[in-house]
Design an enzyme around this catalytic site. Structure first.
Site, PDB file in Angstrom:
ATOM      1  N   ASP A 135     -11.861  27.144  -2.708  1.00 56.87           N
ATOM      2  CA  ASP A 135     -11.712  27.928  -3.933  1.00 56.87           C
ATOM      3  C   ASP A 135     -12.962  27.700  -4.777  1.00 56.87           C
ATOM      4  OD1 ASP A 135     -11.536  25.427  -4.989  1.00 56.87           O
ATOM      5  OD2 ASP A 135      -9.894  25.908  -6.339  1.00 56.87           O
TER       6      ASP A 135
ATOM      7  N   LYS B 279      -8.758  32.063   1.394  1.00 56.78           N
ATOM      8  CA  LYS B 279      -8.375  30.890   0.604  1.00 56.78           C
ATOM      9  C   LYS B 279      -6.867  30.649   0.716  1.00 56.78           C
ATOM     10  CE  LYS B 279      -7.174  30.526  -3.641  1.00 56.78           C
ATOM     11  NZ  LYS B 279      -7.013  30.537  -5.081  1.00 56.78           N
TER      12      LYS B 279
END
Ligand code: SF4
Length: 225
Positions: free
Chosen positions: A149, A130
């Site tokens: 996310d 991420k």
């Protein structure tokens, strides 16, 4: 897996592009803008942002960067000093240790610069896909990455674009199910929507501009307004 029609994805993304214009931008996006996409500030801010509310991330990053904003100056701080500056982000002790060690490794292995590849970024402590994807998108202007996310994971599943149990699997599935032109924007659009409308519980479906394209998969209860 059945792929959503490209025209449906295009319609959702165009509607969201218009709808998020009036919304507050996510904290890391703002930090990127204010620092002219400085890779180091984006990297550290993204590390601080994990499981932390945006106002807390923004304030913690501001306090830290006020005192030190380069790998060399942060590496000179003690872990305790970093804890004091970034508190109360979630897992502040772990994050302080990871931020300091990341700065040390950036100096030792990368001449004090943030590397611009996924493989190198993943060698840094506390940096997962991420964070690496967001740094590559915001600072290195990569058009080939998707940053997933919790918001991107949740909304992509509600929309039926993917049917995946984890953000990692969602990232892999989104490369297959969405047109590449939207990849660098998926995070900004879906995070903004997830923070304001498509919330984890009681999403505001009645006020949602993409409700006509959304089968609301897995949504049990919605907000009254
Ligand atoms: S219609 Fe509801 S579930 Fe679907 S994207 Fe909008 S807020 Fe989320």
């Amino acid at each position: 897996m059945r792929k959503p029609p490209a025209r449906a994805v295009n319609a959702v993304m165009r509607a969201l592009a218009r709808a998020i214009e009036d919304l507050d931008r996510p904290a890391v996006e703002k930090i990127a803008e204010e620092s002219r996409e400085d890779p180091f500030e984006v990297l550290i801010a993204t590390m601080l942002s994990a499981q932390t509310r945006d106002p807390v991330t923004a304030a913690a990053a501001a306090r830290l960067f006020e005192v030190a904003r380069t790998p060399r100056t942060i590496a000179k701080l003690t872990e305790k000093e970093i804890v004091r500056l970034i508190y109360p982000v979630s897992f502040y002790r772990n994050k302080a240790a990871q931020v300091r060690e990341t700065c040390r490794l950036l100096i030792e292995r990368f001449s004090g610069r943030v590397p611009g590849t996924m493989a190198d970024l993943l060698t840094l402590p506390g940096v997962g896909r991420k964070t690496a994807n967001l740094v590559l998108i915001l600072s290195f202007k990569s058009a080939r990455n998707i940053c997933v996310d919790t918001h991107v994971h949740r909304i992509s599943n509600r929309l039926g674009w993917v049917h995946t149990p984890t953000p990692e699997k969602t990232e892999a599935a989104l490369y297959e199910s969405t047109p590449p032109r939207w990849w660098p924007y998926l995070n900004l659009y879906l995070v903004s929507w997830g923070q304001n409308v498509c919330r984890p519980i009681y999403p505001r479906c009645r006020a949602c501009v993409i409700r006509g394209h959304c089968p609301r998969i897995g949504v049990e209860r919605i907000a009254k307004r």
